[in-house]
Design a protein around this motif. Sequence first.
Motif, mmCIF file in Angstrom:
data_model
loop_
_atom_site.group_PDB
_atom_site.id
_atom_site.type_symbol
_atom_site.label_atom_id
_atom_site.label_comp_id
_atom_site.label_asym_id
_atom_site.label_seq_id
_atom_site.Cartn_x
_atom_site.Cartn_y
_atom_site.Cartn_z
ATOM 1 N N ILE A 67 83.757 37.099 88.447
ATOM 2 C CA ILE A 67 84.010 38.497 88.081
ATOM 3 C C ILE A 67 85.449 38.877 88.403
ATOM 4 O O ILE A 67 86.121 39.552 87.606
ATOM 5 C CB ILE A 67 83.028 39.428 88.816
ATOM 6 C CG1 ILE A 67 81.578 39.103 88.438
ATOM 7 C CG2 ILE A 67 83.339 40.890 88.514
ATOM 8 C CD1 ILE A 67 81.265 39.244 86.979
ATOM 9 N N ASP A 79 84.428 47.708 89.197
ATOM 10 C CA ASP A 79 83.316 48.646 89.262
ATOM 11 C C ASP A 79 82.579 48.383 90.573
ATOM 12 O O ASP A 79 82.102 47.281 90.808
ATOM 13 C CB ASP A 79 82.382 48.448 88.067
ATOM 14 C CG ASP A 79 81.274 49.485 88.004
ATOM 15 O OD1 ASP A 79 80.409 49.463 88.907
ATOM 16 O OD2 ASP A 79 81.255 50.293 87.068
ATOM 17 N N GLN A 82 78.928 47.191 90.277
ATOM 18 C CA GLN A 82 78.850 45.787 89.884
ATOM 19 C C GLN A 82 79.218 44.877 91.053
ATOM 20 O O GLN A 82 78.601 43.820 91.255
ATOM 21 C CB GLN A 82 79.779 45.524 88.696
ATOM 22 C CG GLN A 82 79.334 46.203 87.414
ATOM 23 C CD GLN A 82 80.260 45.904 86.251
ATOM 24 O OE1 GLN A 82 81.160 45.076 86.363
ATOM 25 N NE2 GLN A 82 80.052 46.587 85.128
ATOM 26 N N THR A 167 75.481 49.648 82.041
ATOM 27 C CA THR A 167 76.319 49.632 83.235
ATOM 28 C C THR A 167 76.772 48.238 83.654
ATOM 29 O O THR A 167 77.575 48.104 84.578
ATOM 30 C CB THR A 167 75.565 50.278 84.417
ATOM 31 O OG1 THR A 167 74.272 49.655 84.545
ATOM 32 C CG2 THR A 167 75.379 51.769 84.179
ATOM 33 N N GLY A 168 76.268 47.194 82.993
ATOM 34 C CA GLY A 168 76.705 45.834 83.309
ATOM 35 C C GLY A 168 75.667 44.986 84.010
ATOM 36 O O GLY A 168 75.976 43.888 84.482
ATOM 37 N N LYS A 169 74.423 45.456 84.073
ATOM 38 C CA LYS A 169 73.371 44.686 84.749
ATOM 39 C C LYS A 169 73.139 43.347 84.059
ATOM 40 O O LYS A 169 73.054 42.298 84.704
ATOM 41 C CB LYS A 169 72.057 45.484 84.774
ATOM 42 C CG LYS A 169 72.147 46.828 85.457
ATOM 43 C CD LYS A 169 70.793 47.518 85.534
ATOM 44 C CE LYS A 169 70.186 47.780 84.168
ATOM 45 N NZ LYS A 169 71.001 48.687 83.344
ATOM 46 N N LEU A 172 75.968 40.816 84.637
ATOM 47 C CA LEU A 172 75.906 40.181 85.953
ATOM 48 C C LEU A 172 74.803 39.131 86.008
ATOM 49 O O LEU A 172 75.002 38.024 86.540
ATOM 50 C CB LEU A 172 75.676 41.238 87.034
ATOM 51 C CG LEU A 172 76.877 42.107 87.410
ATOM 52 C CD1 LEU A 172 76.457 43.160 88.416
ATOM 53 C CD2 LEU A 172 78.008 41.261 87.972
ATOM 54 N N PHE A 308 71.045 49.827 90.971
ATOM 55 C CA PHE A 308 72.400 49.739 90.428
ATOM 56 C C PHE A 308 72.921 51.161 90.259
ATOM 57 O O PHE A 308 72.627 51.831 89.262
ATOM 58 C CB PHE A 308 72.361 49.005 89.081
ATOM 59 C CG PHE A 308 73.652 48.367 88.683
ATOM 60 C CD1 PHE A 308 73.939 47.062 89.034
ATOM 61 C CD2 PHE A 308 74.578 49.075 87.934
ATOM 62 C CE1 PHE A 308 75.129 46.473 88.655
ATOM 63 C CE2 PHE A 308 75.760 48.498 87.552
ATOM 64 C CZ PHE A 308 76.051 47.190 87.915
#
Length: 530
Positions: A67, A79, A82, A167-169, A172, A308
């Motif tokens: 990341i 973020d 994250q 949100t990027g879950k 990840l 999250f």
Amino acid sequence: QPIAMYFILSRRPCRHGLISSLFSWQRERQAMSSRIISIAVHPHFCSRSLSTTSSSPAPTSPITNVISDRIRSGHLVHDQAQERAARRLVRLQLALDGYDNFEASSAYDEARRREAAAAEKAAKGADAVVTEGDEQWTSDENFAEDKNERESIRVPRGMFIHGAVGTGKSMLMDTFCEHARVAKKRRVHFHSFMADMHKRIHKMKQRDLAKHGRSFSVDTSEERNPILRVATELSGEVSLLCFDEFQVTDVADALILSQLFGTLWARGVVVVATSNRPPSDLYEGGINRGYFLPFIDMLRRHCIVHEFKSSTDYRRLLSDGLDEFFFVSDENGGFDNAAKQCGDIFEQLVDGTSACPIELDVAFGRTISVRQAHPDGIVGRFTFDELCNVELGSSDYRSIAQEFQFVVIEEIPMLTLKEHDQARRFITLVDELYEAGCALVCTAVAPPDELFTGREGVKSQQKNFAQKKNVPDESIEAKVGKMFGIDVAQSNGKTVGELASVRELAFAFERASSRLTEMCSKPWWRKAQL
């Protein structure tokens, strides 16, 4: 190879100049020639492994490093939410280094053999006392404690990550799955997974019927219960299961999850999942929810639950508006202008090739009629009614997503409580198209955020029904008989199960509207041509 790569290499003959000429045509049409489009790489594209099982562990790198590299290269922005989730996933990544559930599964089989032997001795009147060992189980949060195990087997705990949409879950989890050094791993959308499980259970029942006849009775033993037997088969195929969009809206799913996942966890399978709902809210208000509650307890025991805490929807931030590929109906409700714009784009996509009707093969030997399609599978054209007003499911939509690179969906209506079946199918369709990376052209009566109405009415209807029956909102149950027969309770002509399902749909539609926005945007279309 990952499925996404398979699509690109063998199925989608995309011409790089096609989309560029389409964009040029649209810029001329809208006098936008001076506008410069900035393309940011969405987290979704950084690492997608739709449903893949690797044959050997790959060299591993902590996903926090991965990341950080993407942030330095400008592909991601920092973020905090994250970062917090990534740190917890790194601990699981280290615990899983070289992990295989074979030892845990063997220990489970041995424990069952001992229990069977003890039961046999007890039936014969012999001393059937089985002495437990004095093994100490670790209290480390990254390892699960399971009383079914009779050996000191350290099974890493999975993770259940829940939070807002976009949100990027998923990014990840995909990064984690890619870099987890586990030989047998699989990443799959939860809808697709459950469809596969039902199909495998059905096939096993058919084999039992052919072999034993109708005298064969199903019971709770692993030798006769098809759900437990399918779970046992799956535990031999995977050690790590990663689920995207974990949600439960179907009573048929709810009633088998405890048995299915209970066996998987007992045999050492590690589960990582993303969801828009916390475990306590899964299948909220659903019919016969009491049969589902043990699954929630097992989930909390075998997975670390991580909230999250972010509200930033990166899909919307990185989408370049809906003015290009999502067309809203005229003020009088007509689709004449939108249909013309949509038709012009379709003609650009077929690029002079004669579009023709085709019969597309789908699941269970069935076919779907496509009234207009490019013969090489570049684009297919449908109306909403053709896709969502008929009895189609996730496997059917997956076939469409695998066949076409671009999909045109016309005349999407407002979706209310009355049309909850159509809304459910539409959301499933959007999920399957998104997973396959398809680009969309849509015409609708309203923008994505306004298509689904009546969300507030769901909770009030359930509450009113509960008050009339003098029962709490969460305790509505029905009798379960042979083969899960359901005594359906109703409220205003709608089953309680329908209302629970629509409540879940209200959350699912937020995800669907976010994905619609992204799939109709220029950055997504540019990705689709690669």
